[in-house]
Design an enzyme around this catalytic site. Structure first.
Site: not given
Lengths: 265, 220
Positions: B46-47
């Protein structure tokens, strides 16, 4: 050692105003991703300080009634440097009316620009955005990917000096890169979970996001924290931001609003 | 019959490999997580600073400090790690993410991608999309083959502002699967949806593309 711990966010801002650090027209970094890990009490205190014409560097712009949305409502921000601003109707209105200037950065480029600014690097090349609007007006050049230029030979035509000079991987083709600048601010507002009196910071889960880089990339850094502990109580192996970066610590109770509460059945 | 969103997602999930580090875009790509083949170990990135995203939390587990890139509350799986946004994009830009799956408004015959802005409309920003397509080892686009009113989305040249140039490796639509030939720089039609003909794909695709010698039917 100077006392970095302040009783409240408003006391801190009053002090910074008196010292001339907080004034109209300054550039302020604000940590957080969405509403996660934002220094929510410092944002409210910044609004109440009344300073205007701010340039804000923040990944997002809050929502209408929380986070940076509060400063948009009062028109204290004239420019935003962000990667995504989809959750704010007032932002949209001001932007479409031409009242607010926005500079969109790819999220990774924004993160790296801040990291570079704090690390004393004025500019760097990235492949992100090459051939797109993001690259318009910027210097671009062909370079080898780092893994095609093992040993540091990433610049075509430039020979690394020395007897054992590396050469680019056979068959490697260079790629287009864009020159992006390092970002620095007059003031950074970050959010951490815990701090000690020196300003050593520990973040919590995904509330870390942009905060560690922002803590390094401003002339003055204020950290809002959930909890303060005594010197020596934080595990030295687990400190995320060394205390030397932090000028002020404000402990405050945070609401920690959730944008999208998703649960499994 | 065109593939449903779920079927497009299931087809995309067949591109997962054991041990892959995967970043899933917001919307349809997120659903790929529901079709990870049993026994396969996938690490979802998840960025916003998490490697090892788990399912949505129970009511009791909800934590405001733990969200995904879509700002939804999530959990972390055993073995997960948290890091800063700079580290997250170091992972993405540095080629340490095996696969990213994202949506598109237009894809060109050379693999250019447009998915972040429509001129004249409110621009919300590109978020992490430009970094992902520039850095991930493999880029898969999942989308409807044509836009409303049958306008082609797989085009000769994107008319919309680009997210990345020559970055799409594979295209999975409701009508077909196409894979980029990196030498010829054209997509190769490899699979069609059940009941769909190659002629129909030709008709609904503006881009030049190559037809594989033995086009299969998408197994769903």
């Amino acid at each position: 050692m100077a006392n970095k711990t302040f009783q409240s966010a408003s006391d801190t801002f009053a002090d910074l105003k008196a010292k001339g650090i907080l004034k109209d027209g300054i550039t302020v970094m604000v940590g957080g991703f969405g509403l996660c890990g934002i220094p929510e009490n410092l944002i409210i205190a910044l609004r109440d300080s009344g300073v205007k014409d701010l340039t804000c560097i923040s990944n997002n712009a809050g929502v209408d009634d929380f986070g940076l949305g509060l400063l948009l409502k009062t028109r204290q921000i004239r420019k935003m440097i962000s990667s995504y601003v989809g959750e704010n109707a007032e932002f949209e209105r001001q932007y479409l009316a031409g009242e607010l200037e926005v500079e969109f950065n790819p999220q990774g480029t924004l993160a790296e620009r801040i990291r570079a600014g704090g690390a004393g690097i004025p500019a760097f090349y990235t492949a992100t955005g090459a051939g797109t609007k993001v690259a318009e007006g910027k210097e671009t050049r062909e370079l080898f990917r780092p893994y095609d230029g093992v040993g540091g030979c990433t610049i075509p035509g430039w020979k690394v000096p020395g007897k054992f000079a590396p050469t680019p991987r056979v068959g490697a083709t260079p790629r287009e890169y864009v020159l992006e600048t390092g970002l620095y601010a007059d003031l950074s507002l970050v959010k951490a979970h815990k701090a000690d009196s020196f300003g050593n910071l520990v973040y919590r889960k995904t509330a870390r996001n942009f905060n560690p880089m922002m803590a390094t990339a401003a002339a003055f850094v204020i950290a809002e924290v959930d909890q303060t502990v005594g010197l020596g109580e934080l595990d030295a192996e687990s400190i995320h931001t060394p205390g030397s970066y932090v000028d002020r610590i404000v402990q405050a109770k945070a609401e920690k609003r959730i944008e999208q509460r998703t649960v499994r059945k | 019959m065109p593939l449903t969103r779920d079927q497009i997602t299931q087809r995309a999930a067949k591109e997962l490999r054991d041990g892959f580090i995967v970043n899933l875009g917001i919307g349809m790509p997120t659903l790929v997580a529901n079709y990870v083949p049993p026994g396969m170990d996938i690490w979802l990135q998840s960025e916003n600073g998490l490697l090892g995203m788990g399912p949505f939390p129970s009511e009791a587990e909800v934590d405001a400090d733990l969200i995904n890139a879509g700002k939804q509350t999530i959990t972390a799986r055993p073995g997960a790690s948290y890091f800063s946004s700079a580290e997250s994009f170091q992972m993405i830009r540095g080629g340490h993410v095996d696969l990213t799956i994202l949506g598109a408004m237009q894809v060109s015959q050379e693999g250019d991608l447009a998915n972040w802005m429509v001129p004249g409309k409110m621009v919300k920003g590109m978020g992490g999309a430009m970094d992902l397509v520039a850095g991930a080892k493999k880029v898969i686009v999942t989308m409807e083959h044509v836009a409303k009113g049958d306008a082609a989305k797989v085009v000769k040249q994107c008319s919309l502002p680009l997210t990345g140039k020559k970055c799409v490796d594979m295209l999975i639509t409701d009508l077909c699967v196409m894979e980029m030939d990196p030498v010829k720089r054209r997509f190769v039609l490899t699979e069609v949806a059940p009941g769909t003909t190659v002629d129909e794909i030709k008709q609904k695709t503006e881009a030049e593309f190559i037809i594989a010698p033995n086009v299969q039917t998408v197994a769903v």
